[in-house]
Design a protein around this motif. Structure first.
Motif, PDB file in Angstrom:
ATOM      1  N   ALA A 113       0.571  -1.480  -0.100  1.00 38.41           N
ATOM      2  CA  ALA A 113      -0.163  -0.050  -0.003  1.00 38.41           C
ATOM      3  C   ALA A 113       0.726   0.792   0.342  1.00 38.41           C
ATOM      4  O   ALA A 113       0.814   2.358  -0.577  1.00 38.41           O
ATOM      5  CB  ALA A 113      -0.975   0.335   0.724  1.00 38.41           C
ATOM      6  N   GLN A 114       2.058   1.055   0.689  1.00 42.11           N
ATOM      7  CA  GLN A 114       3.126   2.371   0.948  1.00 42.11           C
ATOM      8  C   GLN A 114       3.242   2.426  -0.870  1.00 42.11           C
ATOM      9  O   GLN A 114       3.641   3.800  -0.716  1.00 42.11           O
ATOM     10  CB  GLN A 114       3.857   2.021   1.913  1.00 42.11           C
ATOM     11  CG  GLN A 114       4.660   3.578   2.015  1.00 42.11           C
ATOM     12  CD  GLN A 114       5.764   3.157   3.534  1.00 42.11           C
ATOM     13  OE1 GLN A 114       6.081   1.841   3.227  1.00 42.11           O
ATOM     14  NE2 GLN A 114       5.500   4.454   4.539  1.00 42.11           N
ATOM     15  N   LEU A 115       4.105   2.088  -0.811  1.00 42.44           N
ATOM     16  CA  LEU A 115       4.449   1.610  -2.067  1.00 42.44           C
ATOM     17  C   LEU A 115       4.257   2.357  -3.471  1.00 42.44           C
ATOM     18  O   LEU A 115       4.008   2.942  -4.349  1.00 42.44           O
ATOM     19  CB  LEU A 115       5.365   0.341  -2.511  1.00 42.44           C
ATOM     20  CG  LEU A 115       6.550  -0.965  -1.708  1.00 42.44           C
ATOM     21  CD1 LEU A 115       6.621  -1.801  -2.338  1.00 42.44           C
ATOM     22  CD2 LEU A 115       7.464   0.331  -2.085  1.00 42.44           C
ATOM     23  N   ALA A 116       2.460   1.804  -3.022  1.00 44.23           N
ATOM     24  CA  ALA A 116       1.981   2.370  -4.433  1.00 44.23           C
ATOM     25  C   ALA A 116       1.417   3.382  -4.078  1.00 44.23           C
ATOM     26  O   ALA A 116       1.160   4.250  -5.482  1.00 44.23           O
ATOM     27  CB  ALA A 116       0.484   0.979  -4.566  1.00 44.23           C
ATOM     28  N   GLN A 117       1.215   3.715  -3.017  1.00 46.29           N
ATOM     29  CA  GLN A 117       0.597   5.726  -3.089  1.00 46.29           C
ATOM     30  C   GLN A 117       1.798   6.115  -3.479  1.00 46.29           C
ATOM     31  O   GLN A 117       1.482   7.326  -4.499  1.00 46.29           O
ATOM     32  CB  GLN A 117       0.548   6.106  -1.235  1.00 46.29           C
ATOM     33  CG  GLN A 117      -0.168   6.657  -0.768  1.00 46.29           C
ATOM     34  CD  GLN A 117       0.530   7.373   0.580  1.00 46.29           C
ATOM     35  OE1 GLN A 117       1.121   6.838   0.984  1.00 46.29           O
ATOM     36  NE2 GLN A 117      -0.467   8.621   1.362  1.00 46.29           N
TER      37      GLN A 117
ATOM     38  N   HIS B   2       3.690   9.871 -10.054  1.00 46.50           N
ATOM     39  CA  HIS B   2       3.013   9.540 -11.878  1.00 46.50           C
ATOM     40  C   HIS B   2       1.786  10.600 -11.397  1.00 46.50           C
ATOM     41  O   HIS B   2       2.144  11.331 -13.093  1.00 46.50           O
ATOM     42  CB  HIS B   2       1.795   8.581 -11.555  1.00 46.50           C
ATOM     43  CG  HIS B   2       1.625   9.059 -13.436  1.00 46.50           C
ATOM     44  ND1 HIS B   2       2.392   7.706 -14.191  1.00 46.50           N
ATOM     45  CD2 HIS B   2       0.463   7.651 -13.346  1.00 46.50           C
ATOM     46  CE1 HIS B   2       1.718   7.801 -15.425  1.00 46.50           C
ATOM     47  NE2 HIS B   2      -0.062   8.429 -14.915  1.00 46.50           N
ATOM     48  N   LEU B   3       1.953  11.143 -11.007  1.00 49.36           N
ATOM     49  CA  LEU B   3       0.828  12.838 -10.353  1.00 49.36           C
ATOM     50  C   LEU B   3       1.935  13.837 -10.737  1.00 49.36           C
ATOM     51  O   LEU B   3       0.929  15.142 -10.987  1.00 49.36           O
ATOM     52  CB  LEU B   3      -0.532  12.684  -9.353  1.00 49.36           C
ATOM     53  CG  LEU B   3      -0.899  11.530  -9.465  1.00 49.36           C
ATOM     54  CD1 LEU B   3      -1.865  12.262  -7.993  1.00 49.36           C
ATOM     55  CD2 LEU B   3      -2.118  12.368 -10.532  1.00 49.36           C
ATOM     56  N   SER B   4       2.989  13.650 -10.230  1.00 49.82           N
ATOM     57  CA  SER B   4       3.756  15.015 -10.054  1.00 49.82           C
ATOM     58  C   SER B   4       4.651  14.990 -11.822  1.00 49.82           C
ATOM     59  O   SER B   4       5.182  16.308 -11.527  1.00 49.82           O
ATOM     60  CB  SER B   4       5.078  14.200  -9.243  1.00 49.82           C
ATOM     61  OG  SER B   4       5.552  13.209 -10.574  1.00 49.82           O
TER      62      SER B   4
ATOM     63  N   THR C 145       1.128  19.677  -5.915  1.00 47.12           N
ATOM     64  CA  THR C 145       0.556  18.863  -4.907  1.00 47.12           C
ATOM     65  C   THR C 145       0.789  17.565  -4.220  1.00 47.12           C
ATOM     66  O   THR C 145       1.139  16.937  -3.365  1.00 47.12           O
ATOM     67  CB  THR C 145      -1.402  19.234  -4.679  1.00 47.12           C
ATOM     68  OG1 THR C 145      -1.293  20.448  -4.943  1.00 47.12           O
ATOM     69  CG2 THR C 145      -1.637  18.060  -3.588  1.00 47.12           C
ATOM     70  N   ALA C 146       1.703  17.015  -5.313  1.00 49.70           N
ATOM     71  CA  ALA C 146       1.806  15.976  -5.541  1.00 49.70           C
ATOM     72  C   ALA C 146       2.796  15.674  -5.046  1.00 49.70           C
ATOM     73  O   ALA C 146       3.219  14.294  -4.645  1.00 49.70           O
ATOM     74  CB  ALA C 146       1.229  14.850  -6.736  1.00 49.70           C
ATOM     75  N   GLN C 147       3.987  16.221  -5.247  1.00 52.18           N
ATOM     76  CA  GLN C 147       4.944  16.660  -4.734  1.00 52.18           C
ATOM     77  C   GLN C 147       4.846  16.803  -3.221  1.00 52.18           C
ATOM     78  O   GLN C 147       6.285  15.929  -2.472  1.00 52.18           O
ATOM     79  CB  GLN C 147       6.320  17.024  -5.040  1.00 52.18           C
ATOM     80  CG  GLN C 147       6.333  17.191  -7.239  1.00 52.18           C
ATOM     81  CD  GLN C 147       7.046  17.571  -7.999  1.00 52.18           C
ATOM     82  OE1 GLN C 147       7.232  19.412  -7.223  1.00 52.18           O
ATOM     83  NE2 GLN C 147       7.252  18.035  -9.071  1.00 52.18           N
ATOM     84  N   ILE C 148       4.788  17.749  -2.614  1.00 49.30           N
ATOM     85  CA  ILE C 148       4.570  17.733  -1.512  1.00 49.30           C
ATOM     86  C   ILE C 148       4.122  16.942  -0.695  1.00 49.30           C
ATOM     87  O   ILE C 148       4.640  16.230   0.287  1.00 49.30           O
ATOM     88  CB  ILE C 148       3.894  19.447  -1.450  1.00 49.30           C
ATOM     89  CG1 ILE C 148       3.940  20.218  -1.082  1.00 49.30           C
ATOM     90  CG2 ILE C 148       3.414  19.367   0.848  1.00 49.30           C
ATOM     91  CD1 ILE C 148       3.014  21.464  -1.619  1.00 49.30           C
ATOM     92  N   SER C 149       3.209  15.854  -1.567  1.00 48.15           N
ATOM     93  CA  SER C 149       2.772  15.027  -0.508  1.00 48.15           C
ATOM     94  C   SER C 149       3.390  13.797  -0.755  1.00 48.15           C
ATOM     95  O   SER C 149       3.538  12.936   0.594  1.00 48.15           O
ATOM     96  CB  SER C 149       1.113  14.387  -1.282  1.00 48.15           C
ATOM     97  OG  SER C 149       0.357  15.872  -1.063  1.00 48.15           O
TER      98      SER C 149
END
Length: 512
Positions: A330-334, A340-342, A389-393
């Motif tokens: 789950a962590q690797l997938a997140q 990908h979003l970044s 936002t994806a990079q920050i997350s």
């Protein structure tokens, strides 16, 4: 008698007022016999003005003795010779056929490097730029003074007088302002000390001493800046951090400039007081910057700040340095979905992209079909997230991993520890830790302040990696550990850098 009385009265007045003018310094420290020069019955104050003011040179020996009473005949002779060199450099006397401007310049710098002659050389130049009738000659004298102030600080006795002289001169004199800034820099960083190569001094004489430098940041971000004769690493780092919205001095100290030679045969962080023109001397050298400390709370209020931090963390993550677990699907997938979003990609990740989002050491240990399903779920939940936002997350998520905030090295072999494979070494301002990358078990922890010595070792085997020996602990219970890793020298330099940055001394004794 009247002259002696006048001198005593003016000297006493100066003692009480502490004006720190060069006239006051002359009355206190110049040879008393010089009070008679160019004096036709005026006061001692007028005589003092003449002592520190340009006067036309009519002979081949401009002065017969040093301005300051050096109490050493040999030093006095050197001072007399230095004054003549100064006249020749400034154009007030003809140059010998065997000497050009560059040769004369080095002679003056070498004289000023002599601590016993330093105040004398300062006084000579100040005298010759004060009231000089020819602006072009005077400018050459100021150029010498700007070099003196950048290389060598005057004594504590002369310092307030030079400071006052530069402050009074700087409003209408660009070179005086430069000299004042150079002196402040020398007081703060210790002066450049090492004389520059001829090419740099030729450029200085031609007023072409500015160099364009590229600072490489994580994520293929390049920062361009101008480097001057006396630019130090700390100034560039502060400027660079300012461009990322970092204004807290404590956070600035958590970044470092790294000097890299060639393909990595030399990698070392630069101390803030190092003069860049002293260290970046070859064409195959480059400067890189990255964050070494992570104690200051992160703030995501600047796009370059976000991008560089993300790129640095991402690189460590994908190289397996943050110790993600192959069992934590789950962590690797997140983290894969956030990568990908970044990229601001509109389409789902391909199999090749998905594999590239997994840390390299884990790529053949995970169930990719399961990871793909979990990534698809994450992307649906995160729909609408911007690249930033994806990079920050991603940074916030990886901050929960065991070695986040450490500079991490892969160690091939360690004494006292027997493991089937390589282990990870993490380094921050407080600790050096060794962890088993498979079990995430802590194998060893050393407090940096307990280190007594860090010594580079030659490879034990031909074509093998170099080693590093650490001596630590108390005098009653000394301990030693050694390890083998390709980046042993970089690790050694980084340990010394972190120790020096946390100590008041300028040099930690353990560098060998």
């Amino acid at each position: 008698d009247s002259e002696a009385t006048s001198f005593t009265a003016y000297s006493s007045l100066s003692t009480d007022s502490h004006n720190y003018t060069m006239q006051e310094f002359a009355l206190r420290y110049f040879r008393k016999s010089l009070l008679l020069l160019d004096q036709t019955g005026g006061s001692a104050k007028k005589a003092a003005v003449n002592l520190v003011q340009y006067s036309k040179v009519r002979s081949q020996a401009p002065i017969q003795e040093s301005l300051i009473d050096l109490r050493n005949d040999d030093m006095s002779k050197q001072a007399v010779a230095g004054f003549q060199v100064l006249m020749q450099f400034m154009g007030d006397q003809s140059k010998p056929r065997s000497k050009d401007e560059l040769v004369l310049l080095y002679e003056l710098l070498k004289l000023c490097r002599e601590e016993d002659l330093r105040d004398e050389m300062y006084c000579q130049v100040i005298k010759q730029v004060t009231g000089h009738p020819h602006p072009e000659h005077c400018a050459l004298g100021w150029s010498i003074l700007s070099l003196f102030t950048g290389f060598f600080a005057p004594s504590t006795t002369l310092m307030p007088y030079v400071t006052k002289f530069l402050q009074d001169s700087s409003p209408n004199q660009e070179l005086a302002q430069n000299s004042q800034e150079n002196l402040q820099r020398t007081v703060k960083y210790g002066g450049r000390q090492q004389l520059p190569p001829p090419g740099e001094m030729q450029a200085f004489l031609k007023k072409q001493a500015v160099r364009l430098f590229l600072i490489h940041l994580p994520g293929a971000v390049d920062y361009r800046t101008n480097i001057y004769t006396f630019t130090v690493a700390g100034e560039v780092l502060e400027e660079l951090c300012g461009q990322m919205g970092i204004t807290d001095p404590q956070e600035v100290q958590e970044f470092a400039l790294f000097l890299i030679k060639g393909e990595g045969e030399l990698v070392r962080p630069l101390s803030s007081h190092e003069y860049l023109n002293n260290v970046v001397t070859d064409k195959d050298m480059s400067l890189h910057s990255r964050r070494l400390g992570w104690e200051t709370p992160l703030h995501f209020d600047h796009p370059t700040y976000i991008e560089t931090h993300y790129s640095q963390v991402l690189r460590d993550y994908l190289h397996g340095k943050l110790m993600a677990s192959a069992q934590a699907d789950a962590q690797l997938a997140q983290l894969a979905a956030l990568q990908h979003l970044s990229k601001a990609s509109k389409s789902p990740p391909s199999e090749q992209e998905l594999l590239a989002y997994i840390p390299k050491p884990l790529q053949w240990q995970v169930n990719m079909a399961n990871i793909k399903n979990l990534v698809d779920q994450e992307l649906r939940q995160l729909q609408g997230h911007s690249s930033q936002t994806a990079q920050i997350s991603f940074i916030k998520a990886t901050s929960q991993l065991p070695l986040f905030g450490y500079t991490v090295y892969m160690v091939l072999r360690v004494s006292k520890i027997v493991l089937p494979g390589p282990i990870l070494l993490g380094l921050n301002h407080q600790h050096l830790v060794l962890m088993d990358s498979s079990s995430q078990k802590l194998c060893c922890s050393i407090t940096l302040k307990d280190l007594q010595r860090v010594q580079l070792l030659s490879p034990l085997e031909e074509n093998g990696p170099p080693g590093l020996e650490l001596n630590y602990g108390s005098a009653d219970k000394p301990q030693t550990i050694w390890m083998e890793l390709p980046q042993a020298q970089e690790l050694q330099y980084t340990i010394i850098f972190l120790l020096n940055s946390s100590m008041t001394s300028t040099q930690w004794p353990g560098l060998n």
